[in-house]
Design a protein around this motif. Structure first.
Motif, short mmCIF file in Angstrom:
data_model
loop_
_atom_site.label_atom_id
_atom_site.label_comp_id
_atom_site.label_asym_id
_atom_site.label_seq_id
_atom_site.Cartn_x
_atom_site.Cartn_y
_atom_site.Cartn_z
N VAL A 148 0.84 -1.19 0.00
CA VAL A 148 0.00 0.00 0.00
C VAL A 148 0.88 1.25 0.00
O VAL A 148 1.87 1.32 0.73
CB VAL A 148 -0.94 0.01 1.23
N THR A 149 0.52 2.23 -0.83
CA THR A 149 1.29 3.47 -0.91
C THR A 149 0.49 4.63 -0.30
O THR A 149 -0.66 4.45 0.11
CB THR A 149 1.62 3.81 -2.38
N LYS A 150 1.08 5.82 -0.30
CA LYS A 150 0.42 7.00 0.25
C LYS A 150 -0.52 7.65 -0.77
O LYS A 150 -1.34 8.49 -0.41
CB LYS A 150 1.47 8.03 0.69
N ASP A 151 -0.41 7.25 -2.03
CA ASP A 151 -1.31 7.78 -3.06
C ASP A 151 -2.71 7.20 -2.83
O ASP A 151 -2.85 6.04 -2.46
CB ASP A 151 -0.82 7.39 -4.45
N TYR A 152 -3.72 8.01 -3.07
CA TYR A 152 -5.08 7.52 -2.85
C TYR A 152 -6.04 8.02 -3.93
O TYR A 152 -5.75 8.94 -4.68
CB TYR A 152 -5.58 7.92 -1.46
N TYR A 154 -10.69 7.46 -4.86
CA TYR A 154 -11.97 7.19 -4.21
C TYR A 154 -12.71 6.03 -4.88
O TYR A 154 -12.65 5.86 -6.10
CB TYR A 154 -12.85 8.44 -4.22
N LYS A 191 -12.44 6.87 0.72
CA LYS A 191 -11.03 6.93 0.30
C LYS A 191 -10.43 5.53 0.24
O LYS A 191 -10.73 4.67 1.07
CB LYS A 191 -10.24 7.80 1.27
N CYS A 192 -9.57 5.35 -0.74
CA CYS A 192 -8.87 4.07 -0.89
C CYS A 192 -7.43 4.36 -1.28
O CYS A 192 -7.18 5.08 -2.26
CB CYS A 192 -9.54 3.21 -1.95
N TYR A 193 -6.47 3.83 -0.54
CA TYR A 193 -5.06 4.02 -0.86
C TYR A 193 -4.64 2.98 -1.91
O TYR A 193 -5.11 1.85 -1.90
CB TYR A 193 -4.20 3.89 0.39
N LYS A 194 -3.76 3.42 -2.80
CA LYS A 194 -3.32 2.54 -3.88
C LYS A 194 -2.70 1.26 -3.31
O LYS A 194 -1.82 1.32 -2.47
CB LYS A 194 -2.30 3.25 -4.76
N GLU A 196 -4.66 -1.08 -1.80
CA GLU A 196 -5.55 -1.63 -0.78
C GLU A 196 -6.55 -2.61 -1.38
O GLU A 196 -6.95 -2.50 -2.54
CB GLU A 196 -6.30 -0.52 -0.05
N LYS A 263 -9.51 2.88 -8.98
CA LYS A 263 -10.32 4.09 -8.86
C LYS A 263 -11.76 3.91 -9.34
O LYS A 263 -12.01 3.30 -10.37
CB LYS A 263 -9.65 5.22 -9.65
#
Length: 282
Positions: A148-152, A154, A191-194, A196, A263
């Protein structure tokens, strides 16, 4: 004294030039910014002391002063210091660049397996007993391959148990208060982090909204098994009842923790009373 009066300007320029050459040679040989600055301060201090001493000697011999020569010497000294500073800055910049990691290295470090769609050519079950995924549908991603990264972005999430409304006579006594109109969570943008999975988003959102969620690990299937949502669990409305999930209308043949989201996908957690047949799951 007469010699100093006539040759002071030329002598000073000569001494300053020699000092600059010495400083330049030291910069090349030593290669240390701190050492170069120390030498520069030493030469500057020596020059100032020589100027004061020579000025006193000339003044004592007849008060001879030459302001134009002092201005010229000041300009020469200033240019020399600017040149030294420029060399030091370049040396420091080169040192900083050598410490900075390459862009390629950063990208390689952040690489992780992307979710892939099935080409429909899969044969046989995987190590968790999962049948081949239909063509064009997302392949499962095992836990050890997930990152999982910090990029997110929806996605959308909803939870319902509407099928129970047609089987209230089979519902475990006392649970009707949790059924209500059958909608536990209407379609909600979350929200969903890349990187996940469906499980990551579901567990986080249930916790945030204080919706009771019970689960257990199912290592034999490489996933998490959902036992109960909002206090309504498996077998609470018949022996074929329990929770199922779909994404954009498709019911995956693998668990919620192996489905990596993208996404704008729409996740639905749905309660079935007939092993999925009553909610369109095959």
């Amino acid at each position: 004294m007469y010699f100093l009066k006539r040759n002071w300007k030329n002598l000073t320029v000569f001494v300053l030039a020699v000092a600059c050459i010495v400083l330049w040679i030291c910069t090349l040989r030593i290669g240390s910014v701190d050492e170069t600055q120390r030498i520069s301060r030493f030469v500057s201090s020596a020059y100032d002391q020589m100027s004061v001493a020579s000025g006193e000697a000339v003044s004592g011999s007849g008060g001879y002063e030459n302001s134009a020569s002092e201005d010229e010497l000041s300009q020469v000294n200033s240019k020399s210091r600017d040149s030294d500073k420029e060399k030091i800055d370049k040396s420091k910049e080169a040192s900083d660049k050598s410490k900075k990691p390459s862009v390629k290295g950063d990208k390689d470090k952040n690489k992780f397996p992307e979710r892939k769609n099935s080409d429909g050519k899969g044969k046989g079950k995987d190590k968790f007993g999962t049948d081949p995924v239909p063509k064009g549908k997302p392949e499962p991603v095992n836990e050890e391959d997930q990152k999982v990264t910090k990029d997110y972005f929806y996605v959308y999430l909803s939870i319902d148990c509407e099928t129970i409304l047609d089987h209230m006579d089979e519902l475990t006594e006392g649970l009707d208060k949790y059924v209500g109109d059958g909608i536990i969570l209407g379609k909600t943008k979350v929200k969903c982090y890349k990187g996940e999975s469906v499980w990551d988003v579901l567990s986080r959102e249930c916790k945030a909204r204080k919706i009771n969620l019970e689960s257990e690990d199912a290592p034999a299937f490489g996933t998490v098994y959902i036992k109960s949502i909002n206090n309504i669990g498996e077998y609470d409305c018949g022996e074929l009842s329990g929770w199922n999930y779909c994404v954009d209308g498709w019911y995956p043949n693998y668990g919620v923790s192996r489905y990596i989201l993208k996404k704008s996908e729409y996740i639905r957690l749905r309660y079935t009373c007939d092993l999925g047949r009553d909610i369109g799951s095959q």
